[in-house]
Design a protein around this motif. Structure first.
Motif, PDB file in Angstrom:
ATOM      1  N   SER A  79       1.094  -1.442   0.042  1.00 11.49           N
ATOM      2  CA  SER A  79       0.108  -0.288   0.011  1.00 11.49           C
ATOM      3  C   SER A  79       1.089   1.207   0.135  1.00 11.49           C
ATOM      4  O   SER A  79       2.113   1.309   0.588  1.00 11.49           O
ATOM      5  CB  SER A  79      -0.546  -0.202   1.081  1.00 11.49           C
ATOM      6  OG  SER A  79      -1.659   1.204   0.774  1.00 11.49           O
ATOM      7  N   GLN A  80       0.285   2.136  -0.060  1.00 11.48           N
ATOM      8  CA  GLN A  80       1.016   3.411  -0.716  1.00 11.48           C
ATOM      9  C   GLN A  80       0.138   4.998  -0.474  1.00 11.48           C
ATOM     10  O   GLN A  80      -0.425   5.195  -1.757  1.00 11.48           O
ATOM     11  CB  GLN A  80       1.817   3.532  -1.948  1.00 11.48           C
ATOM     12  CG  GLN A  80       2.820   4.296  -1.993  1.00 11.48           C
ATOM     13  CD  GLN A  80       3.907   3.828  -3.254  1.00 11.48           C
ATOM     14  OE1 GLN A  80       3.137   3.763  -4.168  1.00 11.48           O
ATOM     15  NE2 GLN A  80       4.869   4.286  -3.259  1.00 11.48           N
ATOM     16  N   GLN A  87       5.591  -5.393   3.219  1.00  8.07           N
ATOM     17  CA  GLN A  87       5.997  -7.021   3.322  1.00  8.07           C
ATOM     18  C   GLN A  87       7.433  -7.276   3.558  1.00  8.07           C
ATOM     19  O   GLN A  87       7.509  -7.606   1.867  1.00  8.07           O
ATOM     20  CB  GLN A  87       4.781  -8.201   2.652  1.00  8.07           C
ATOM     21  CG  GLN A  87       4.601  -9.942   3.785  1.00  8.07           C
ATOM     22  CD  GLN A  87       3.380 -10.555   2.838  1.00  8.07           C
ATOM     23  OE1 GLN A  87       3.265 -10.373   2.326  1.00  8.07           O
ATOM     24  NE2 GLN A  87       4.262 -12.065   2.856  1.00  8.07           N
ATOM     25  N   ILE A  88       7.858  -7.935   4.074  1.00  7.25           N
ATOM     26  CA  ILE A  88       8.872  -8.248   4.732  1.00  7.25           C
ATOM     27  C   ILE A  88       9.173  -8.909   4.998  1.00  7.25           C
ATOM     28  O   ILE A  88       8.306  -9.442   6.024  1.00  7.25           O
ATOM     29  CB  ILE A  88       9.979  -6.570   4.526  1.00  7.25           C
ATOM     30  CG1 ILE A  88      11.339  -7.567   4.481  1.00  7.25           C
ATOM     31  CG2 ILE A  88       9.538  -7.134   5.952  1.00  7.25           C
ATOM     32  CD1 ILE A  88      11.990  -6.794   4.585  1.00  7.25           C
ATOM     33  N   CYS A  89       9.662 -10.559   5.173  1.00 10.67           N
ATOM     34  CA  CYS A  89       9.675 -11.676   5.609  1.00 10.67           C
ATOM     35  C   CYS A  89       7.955 -11.943   6.600  1.00 10.67           C
ATOM     36  O   CYS A  89       8.279 -12.130   7.430  1.00 10.67           O
ATOM     37  CB  CYS A  89      10.644 -11.550   7.115  1.00 10.67           C
ATOM     38  SG  CYS A  89      12.464 -11.461   6.347  1.00 10.67           S
ATOM     39  N   LEU A  93       4.700  -4.088   7.224  1.00 11.74           N
ATOM     40  CA  LEU A  93       5.589  -3.318   8.740  1.00 11.74           C
ATOM     41  C   LEU A  93       4.835  -1.720   7.079  1.00 11.74           C
ATOM     42  O   LEU A  93       4.355  -1.651   6.614  1.00 11.74           O
ATOM     43  CB  LEU A  93       6.628  -3.811   8.368  1.00 11.74           C
ATOM     44  CG  LEU A  93       7.416  -4.718   8.993  1.00 11.74           C
ATOM     45  CD1 LEU A  93       8.558  -4.670   8.920  1.00 11.74           C
ATOM     46  CD2 LEU A  93       6.520  -4.154  10.995  1.00 11.74           C
ATOM     47  N   GLY A  94       4.293  -1.123   8.163  1.00 15.97           N
ATOM     48  CA  GLY A  94       4.047   0.284   7.637  1.00 15.97           C
ATOM     49  C   GLY A  94       4.985   1.121   8.429  1.00 15.97           C
ATOM     50  O   GLY A  94       5.910   1.445   8.894  1.00 15.97           O
ATOM     51  N   ILE A  95       5.264   2.055   7.281  1.00 13.36           N
ATOM     52  CA  ILE A  95       6.731   3.194   7.677  1.00 13.36           C
ATOM     53  C   ILE A  95       6.332   4.583   6.880  1.00 13.36           C
ATOM     54  O   ILE A  95       5.080   4.616   5.814  1.00 13.36           O
ATOM     55  CB  ILE A  95       8.231   2.756   7.015  1.00 13.36           C
ATOM     56  CG1 ILE A  95       7.997   2.604   5.590  1.00 13.36           C
ATOM     57  CG2 ILE A  95       8.435   1.432   7.493  1.00 13.36           C
ATOM     58  CD1 ILE A  95       9.621   2.614   5.011  1.00 13.36           C
ATOM     59  N   SER A  96       6.475   5.441   6.961  1.00 15.22           N
ATOM     60  CA  SER A  96       6.661   6.569   6.342  1.00 15.22           C
ATOM     61  C   SER A  96       7.053   7.007   5.229  1.00 15.22           C
ATOM     62  O   SER A  96       7.910   6.384   4.209  1.00 15.22           O
ATOM     63  CB  SER A  96       6.802   7.916   7.288  1.00 15.22           C
ATOM     64  OG  SER A  96       8.634   7.877   6.594  1.00 15.22           O
TER      65      SER A  96
END
Length: 115
Positions: A79-80, A87-89, A93-96
């Motif tokens: 999503s953006q 998705q990692i491993c 996770l959500g980051i700015s």
């Protein structure tokens, strides 16, 4: 850096607007093709890529690595919007978006996407 054995490869089609990384004079003379890299925030939703460089401060780069954003790790952009969700491993996770700008990635080649 050792690869995390609990991580599974992601298999999808890559659609990315890439930017060619500037080659140093030493690497441009060997005739090898330079990898195409772009910020994680510029990848299209659903795209799979591999992290090539963390351009954040040393403290932030260390924290990103602790979360699984390591060099050579595969990532899928989910999503953006206001934030970037990836998705990692097998973890979402959500980051700015600003932090995603500091994560340089390269699109995965078709043969690398096969599970």
């Amino acid at each position: 850096m050792a690869r995390n054995p609990s991580c599974n490869p992601v298999s999808i089609t890559v659609n990315c607007h890439t930017v060619k990384r500037k080659a140093s004079s030493a690497s441009s003379t060997d005739g090898a093709a330079q990898p195409y890299v772009c910020p994680l925030s510029k990848m299209r939703v659903g795209a799979a890529c591999r992290i090539k460089q963390l351009s954040a401060s040393p403290e932030m780069a260390r924290r990103l690595r602790e979360l699984g954003f390591c060099e050579e790790q595969r990532v899928k952009l989910l999503s953006q919007q206001d934030n970037v969700i990836c998705q990692i491993c097998n973890v979402r996770l959500g980051i700015s978006a600003e932090l995603a700008d500091a994560i340089l990635v390269e699109p995965l080649h078709k043969e690398e996407q096969v599970a």
